[in-house]
Write a protein that holds these residues in place. Structure first.
Motif, short mmCIF file in Angstrom:
data_model
loop_
_atom_site.label_atom_id
_atom_site.label_comp_id
_atom_site.label_asym_id
_atom_site.label_seq_id
_atom_site.Cartn_x
_atom_site.Cartn_y
_atom_site.Cartn_z
N LYS A 9 -21.05 37.90 8.56
CA LYS A 9 -20.58 39.17 8.01
C LYS A 9 -19.24 38.95 7.35
CE LYS A 9 -20.40 43.62 7.32
NZ LYS A 9 -21.41 44.36 6.56
N ARG A 45 -22.54 45.37 16.43
CA ARG A 45 -22.92 46.41 15.46
C ARG A 45 -24.06 45.94 14.57
NH1 ARG A 45 -17.24 49.03 13.33
NH2 ARG A 45 -17.10 50.61 14.97
N THR A 48 -27.32 46.10 16.63
CA THR A 48 -27.84 47.45 16.83
C THR A 48 -28.24 48.15 15.53
OG1 THR A 48 -25.59 48.31 16.73
CG2 THR A 48 -26.48 47.87 18.91
N GLY A 49 -28.05 47.45 14.41
CA GLY A 49 -28.45 48.05 13.15
C GLY A 49 -27.45 49.02 12.58
N TYR A 50 -26.25 49.05 13.15
CA TYR A 50 -25.22 49.96 12.62
C TYR A 50 -24.77 49.49 11.24
CZ TYR A 50 -20.81 52.45 12.13
OH TYR A 50 -19.79 53.22 11.66
N MET A 51 -24.63 48.16 11.09
CA MET A 51 -24.29 47.64 9.77
C MET A 51 -25.13 46.40 9.49
SD MET A 51 -20.69 45.77 10.48
CE MET A 51 -19.60 47.14 10.59
N PRO A 52 -25.48 46.18 8.24
CA PRO A 52 -26.28 45.01 7.92
C PRO A 52 -25.40 43.76 7.83
CG PRO A 52 -25.88 46.30 5.96
CD PRO A 52 -25.20 47.01 7.07
N GLN A 70 -35.93 51.85 11.84
CA GLN A 70 -36.37 52.95 12.71
C GLN A 70 -37.07 52.40 13.96
OE1 GLN A 70 -35.50 55.05 10.18
NE2 GLN A 70 -36.70 56.93 10.31
N LYS A 73 -34.62 50.28 16.20
CA LYS A 73 -33.59 51.07 16.89
C LYS A 73 -34.14 51.80 18.10
CE LYS A 73 -30.60 51.71 12.88
NZ LYS A 73 -30.28 52.63 11.76
N SER A 74 -35.44 52.07 18.10
CA SER A 74 -35.99 52.80 19.25
C SER A 74 -36.05 51.92 20.50
CB SER A 74 -37.36 53.38 18.90
OG SER A 74 -38.24 52.34 18.61
N TYR A 78 -27.21 51.69 23.02
CA TYR A 78 -25.96 51.07 22.58
C TYR A 78 -24.77 51.88 23.06
CZ TYR A 78 -22.40 49.57 19.12
OH TYR A 78 -21.28 49.13 18.49
N PRO A 80 -21.00 51.83 22.21
CA PRO A 80 -19.95 51.24 21.39
C PRO A 80 -18.65 51.11 22.18
CG PRO A 80 -20.93 53.15 20.31
CD PRO A 80 -21.39 53.16 21.73
N PRO A 84 -19.34 57.24 22.16
CA PRO A 84 -19.53 58.21 21.07
C PRO A 84 -19.80 59.60 21.61
CG PRO A 84 -21.54 56.96 21.41
CD PRO A 84 -20.55 56.47 22.42
N SER B 95 -14.65 60.82 16.20
CA SER B 95 -15.11 60.81 17.59
C SER B 95 -16.04 59.63 17.87
CB SER B 95 -15.81 62.12 17.92
OG SER B 95 -16.94 62.29 17.11
N HIS B 96 -16.17 58.71 16.91
CA HIS B 96 -17.01 57.51 17.05
C HIS B 96 -18.48 57.84 17.21
CE1 HIS B 96 -13.29 55.32 17.42
NE2 HIS B 96 -12.91 56.19 18.34
N THR B 97 -18.85 59.10 16.97
CA THR B 97 -20.25 59.46 17.12
C THR B 97 -21.08 58.99 15.92
OG1 THR B 97 -19.54 61.61 16.34
CG2 THR B 97 -20.04 61.41 18.68
N GLU B 99 -21.37 56.05 15.14
CA GLU B 99 -22.11 54.90 15.67
C GLU B 99 -23.36 55.32 16.42
OE1 GLU B 99 -19.91 51.18 17.06
OE2 GLU B 99 -18.33 52.68 16.89
N LEU B 100 -23.28 56.45 17.11
CA LEU B 100 -24.46 56.97 17.80
C LEU B 100 -25.52 57.40 16.79
CD1 LEU B 100 -26.04 58.15 20.22
CD2 LEU B 100 -24.65 60.19 20.02
N PHE B 102 -25.89 56.59 13.60
CA PHE B 102 -26.44 55.57 12.72
C PHE B 102 -27.19 54.47 13.49
CE2 PHE B 102 -22.78 56.80 9.74
CZ PHE B 102 -23.52 57.84 9.24
N THR B 103 -27.12 54.47 14.82
CA THR B 103 -27.95 53.52 15.55
C THR B 103 -29.11 54.22 16.23
OG1 THR B 103 -26.52 53.70 17.50
CG2 THR B 103 -26.07 51.90 15.99
N PRO B 105 -32.83 56.20 16.00
CA PRO B 105 -33.98 56.03 15.10
C PRO B 105 -34.24 57.25 14.22
CG PRO B 105 -34.71 56.38 17.36
CD PRO B 105 -33.23 56.34 17.39
N ARG B 248 -21.56 50.91 4.95
CA ARG B 248 -21.81 49.88 5.95
C ARG B 248 -22.19 48.54 5.34
NH1 ARG B 248 -26.04 52.50 9.01
NH2 ARG B 248 -26.10 54.00 7.33
N TRP B 249 -22.43 48.53 4.03
CA TRP B 249 -22.73 47.26 3.37
C TRP B 249 -21.46 46.51 3.02
CZ3 TRP B 249 -27.36 44.95 2.94
CH2 TRP B 249 -28.48 45.72 3.21
#
Lengths: 308, 250
Positions: A9, A45, A48-52, A70, A73-74, A78, A80, A84, B95-97, B99-100, B102-103, B105, B248-249
């Protein structure tokens, strides 16, 4: 269960994670170690698929996290680095919301919420507003949130940071109880934690993997070598010079609090020779004791040898 | 799209568990009532004007009260809507949510649409409250309901466009204040850029958010204006999606 393949990354010029690969079987508990800023959080991250990733790929249960996010992620729960949480919500409402966005069927929702509240010991605060709760409770709500979809893969980013010793022990036991069927990745910089709950260790430094080993093999490797810790009132270059010239000493270096760590050759005991040397020179012996080769040293060695 | 519902529900609840929604509703209602009564007072005073008989043709309830009332409301919306949207995405980061979310499904569009719908509902409540003022008029006069309905439709679309631009501003910023300033800047620019030219002949005139409202205010519902507002709504949501996706890219 988890496969991380050549993941890198880049943030502009900065390389946060550099060609990291490892894989975990079902039931593995991985201790993910490294100094601050080594790339632990970024790696988690990405998993967990938060960022590529910039390069490479991650598979969860043979699903590519970035081809079919999708589905992948199921499988994941996670936590963090900062839990969160919506501060303005009541604990119970919050878990209800998380259950909804994790697409837990209506029928199972209530059971799951009760189960995770019970498991994480937050049942008695279920009607309180999250913003009013202590750090320990927040961390537990964070873990409860990660568990709500009964994930096969649990990714926990420093789950015990900022807690008091009692809470640390509780959370540790909680995680220990959760492993088993689940695959867990746990980042930490508390090293004893790893020996207590992990089955595998990956040490990462400056984005690169510095060491990857099962805990079993690591402890085997560490056995048998005994070092001597030495503290003297007088400290000067010549102490190190004179000790290293003793016949059975193979290495000497400074420890964390500028004490000397003396490595002796296998099967020898050099304590008498050292104490004699210290007495003769009047360096003022403060402390001398054998130290077993522990994870702390493995860690330090791994991250410093990488630097050279 | 069923995933939008939990997002929408949480967002609405969060509007109403914080003082924000109440403050906004009260401020909007107080301002709209104040402007309404200023218009009403002006109208009443005109009745005693010696020239009143000459102006009688133009000075009916609709031209003197209803039309200016809705025009003022559109300006009040310009100031208030950035305050509704500023927290939509920035708060998730704080609130860092994020991350919740976007992770989980669920896809990004569900998150954006859910948040947008919650803000739209707040807008509808605001507009419904402001209709109480018009209700007073119907007690003692008969305002043209055609004007009222088309104006409300116009205000709804105008507000909805503002909201989508505000949502975009919130998606590119880490602070509520910055998000509000960006939203307000874009809105004011689009408002003023073409305000003096008309929608047919000038590019900026066409871009201007307020120009398209004028027809609604006159009781005309034109497909061209509807198309314009719906396009702005989609562009705003699309840009918010693009901003969050690309973030995020990097």
């Amino acid at each position: 269960m988890i496969q991380v393949q050549n993941v890198s990354k880049h943030y502009g010029q900065l390389v946060a994670v550099d060609n990291v690969s490892f894989h975990l079987e079902k039931g593995d508990v991985l201790g993910f170690l490294g100094p601050n800023g080594a790339g632990k959080t970024t790696t988690m991250r990405i998993i967990t698929g938060y960022m590529p990733p910039t390069k490479g790929s991650v598979y969860i249960a043979d699903i590519d996290v970035f081809e079919d996010p999708q589905a992948a992620k199921s499988y994941i729960g996670y936590l963090p680095e900062n839990p969160p949480l919506y501060e303005d919500m009541v604990v119970r409402e919050y878990l209800d919301f998380v259950a909804d966005i994790k697409q837990i069927p209506k029928k199972e929702k209530n059971n799951r919420i009760h189960y995770v509240m019970e498991k994480c010991g937050i049942t008695d605060v279920s009607k309180r507003i999250i913003g009013h709760l202590s750090k320990g409770y927040r961390q537990r709500i964070g873990i409860a949130q990660a568990l709500i979809n009964d994930p096969e893969v649990l990714v926990l980013d420093e789950p015990t940071s900022g807690l008091d010793p009692m809470q640390i022990i509780e959370i540790r036991e909680l995680i220990h109880g959760l492993s088993g069927e689940r695959t867990v990745i746990l980042s930490t910089h508390i090293l004893p934690e790893v020996t207590m709950i992990c089955s595998k260790v990956v040490i990462i430094n400056k984005g690169k993997i510095a060491l990857e080993e099962s805990l079993e093999r690591l402890t085997n490797k560490m056995d048998g070598v005994e070092n001597i810790l030495l503290k003297t009132r007088y400290s000067g270059e010549e102490i190190q010079d004179q000790i290293i010239s003793l016949p059975n000493v193979s290495d000497i270096r400074l420890g964390l609090e500028s004490e000397l760590i003396i490595e002796q050759k296998k099967g020898t005991d050099i304590r008498e020779e050292i104490s004699e040397l210290v007495m003769r020179n009047g360096w003022g012996l403060l402390e001398m004791r054998p130290v077993t080769h522990n994870l702390e040293e493995v860690f330090l060695r791994a991250i410093t040898s990488e630097g050279n | 799209m069923k995933d939008t519902y939990p997002i929408l529900k949480r967002e609405l609840r969060s509007y109403f568990t914080s003082p924000l929604a109440y403050v906004i509703l009260v401020v909007f209602q107080v301002l709209s009532a104040m402007f309404f009564f200023l218009n009403l007072k002006g109208f009443l005073q005109l009745q005693f004007d010696p020239n009143f008989q000459l102006l009688r043709e133009q000075l009916n309830l609709n031209n003197a009260i209803v039309v200016p009332y809705f025009h003022t409301l559109s300006i009040v919306l310009l100031f208030i809507i950035p305050l509704i949207t500023m927290r939509l995405i920035t708060d998730e980061r704080k609130s860092h949510t994020a991350e919740l979310l976007f992770t989980s499904p669920i896809n990004l569009s569900s998150i954006i649409v859910g948040k947008y719908l919650a803000a739209l509902i707040l807008l509808i409540i605001m507009l419904l409250l402001s209709s109480l003022n018009i209700l007073v008029l119907t007690l003692h006069g008969n305002p043209d309901l055609g004007y009222v309905i088309s104006s409300y439709l116009g205000l709804f679309f105008l507000g909805a466009s503002f909201l989508s631009i505000g949502l975009f501003a919130s998606s590119v910023s880490n602070s509520q204040l910055v998000a509000a300033v960006i939203a307000f800047g874009i809105l004011l620019f689009l408002w003023l850029a073409g305000a003096s030219s008309d929608t047919e002949t000038s590019f900026f005139g066409y871009l201007s958010l307020i120009n398209h409202f004028n027809n609604f205010g006159k009781g005309i519902i034109d497909l061209k204006d509807l198309t314009y507002y719906i396009s702005v709504m989609f562009i705003g949501l699309f840009l918010a999606h693009a901003a969050l996706y690309s973030e995020r890219w990097r």
